[in-house]
Scaffold this motif. Sequence first.
Motif, short mmCIF file in Angstrom:
data_model
loop_
_atom_site.label_atom_id
_atom_site.label_comp_id
_atom_site.label_asym_id
_atom_site.label_seq_id
_atom_site.Cartn_x
_atom_site.Cartn_y
_atom_site.Cartn_z
N GLU A 192 1.38 46.55 32.07
CA GLU A 192 2.49 46.10 32.90
C GLU A 192 3.17 47.29 33.59
OE1 GLU A 192 4.95 43.94 30.24
OE2 GLU A 192 3.55 42.24 30.05
N TYR A 193 3.27 48.41 32.86
CA TYR A 193 3.87 49.60 33.46
C TYR A 193 3.00 50.11 34.62
CZ TYR A 193 4.99 54.55 34.05
OH TYR A 193 5.28 55.78 34.59
N LEU A 195 0.77 48.42 36.31
CA LEU A 195 0.73 47.42 37.38
C LEU A 195 1.99 47.52 38.25
CD1 LEU A 195 -0.76 45.01 38.62
CD2 LEU A 195 0.51 43.53 37.05
N GLU A 196 3.11 47.71 37.60
CA GLU A 196 4.36 47.84 38.37
C GLU A 196 4.38 49.12 39.19
OE1 GLU A 196 9.21 48.03 37.56
OE2 GLU A 196 7.81 47.75 35.89
N LYS A 197 3.82 50.20 38.63
CA LYS A 197 3.87 51.49 39.31
C LYS A 197 2.82 51.62 40.41
CE LYS A 197 3.83 56.46 38.36
NZ LYS A 197 3.72 57.50 37.31
N GLY A 199 0.40 48.91 41.21
CA GLY A 199 -0.04 47.65 41.80
C GLY A 199 0.53 47.42 43.19
N GLN A 200 1.82 47.83 43.37
CA GLN A 200 2.44 47.65 44.68
C GLN A 200 1.73 48.49 45.74
OE1 GLN A 200 4.78 45.38 45.22
NE2 GLN A 200 4.58 45.81 47.40
#
Length: 360
Positions: A192-193, A195-197, A199-200
């Motif tokens: 999740e970390y 993906l948030e960092k 993924g965008q």
Amino acid sequence: MLPSSTKLTIFQRGIAQKCAVFCIYLISITVTAFILDWLDKKTFLKIVHEVNKQGSISEQAVNAFTILIESREGIFFLDLILIGVICGVVGLLIIQQFAKLQWSKAVVLPKVIEFKQAMQHIGIHTPGDRIDFVRKQGVPVFIASEPFLELEQYNVPVRLYAFAYDSNLSDANIFNSYIGQQRLCLDAADYEYLLEKYGQKALSAYAARIRDLEETITNLQGAFSVQQTKMNELTEQNQALLAEKVEYQNKEKTLSGREKSLESRENVKLPVRRIFYPLVNRLIAEARPGTKYTRTKIQEEFLRELDSFPELKSAVRDALHTPQKAKNNTPFELAGWAMEEIRLALGEYAQTSPGRDRES
């Protein structure tokens, strides 16, 4: 071996350069060994002389130590370096083999994500890029005891791949093997970390790529439309040319038939003209000033001339044949084209107005 490698000779593969590098490597080791040997001898002798000045050893002991040190072969340090290099290489190979083993203690994570699918969601699709990403970011990678059937699983026993982010000790084959078995995974929190960092960034890259593709498609559609218009114009022109071609072919057939018919008619007239030529020449030669030959006179002279060519009578009869002549039994009567040709050849000697016949 890659296909390109099989096409190269030993020299094309850089054997000369490799040999030169290997020789430089040996020379460097040898020079280093002799420098270390020289420094070792110099340092030891310096210590001996200092101890002698302090009176701790006698002059005889100094001479003995000097003889012993100087008699030592200079290749001693070369042997030490070579032994060190060999032991280092062997040790590194042993370390790499042990690094492949998974001795980490098993731990049960509450939620884990399958590695390959996780990397795809983050935006990393190439196998080599996934390994580089793990090594660069220091991402903890785990090995599950059972293959993944879905993207995520809960309460799974896993072992940490201890050397995953160590570029010297991690093995790409280990990665690929566990990825192929669908056992490599990430902790859900780490996923999740990441993906948030990252993924965008991947989404932004995808959006930019999609915009580029849409623009390319639009440009191609415009170019296709222009080409389609040109193709339609060329099709219309081609159809018009085909129609014109058919028209000319029909005309050619018609003209060909007419020419053949005309040629046939001209060939039929040849026997008659063989009588006309000497007849006209004779009439012109016999004519006096003011002589005008009437149609009757021309007919008489024609029959007279025809008697000189008995072999042509049959052909002349066919050339002059008409149903009316057959009915009146006048097969050699000059009428129509035959009379007009003679009158045209006589020119001024042919009578063009009614009047009494005048003989030559």
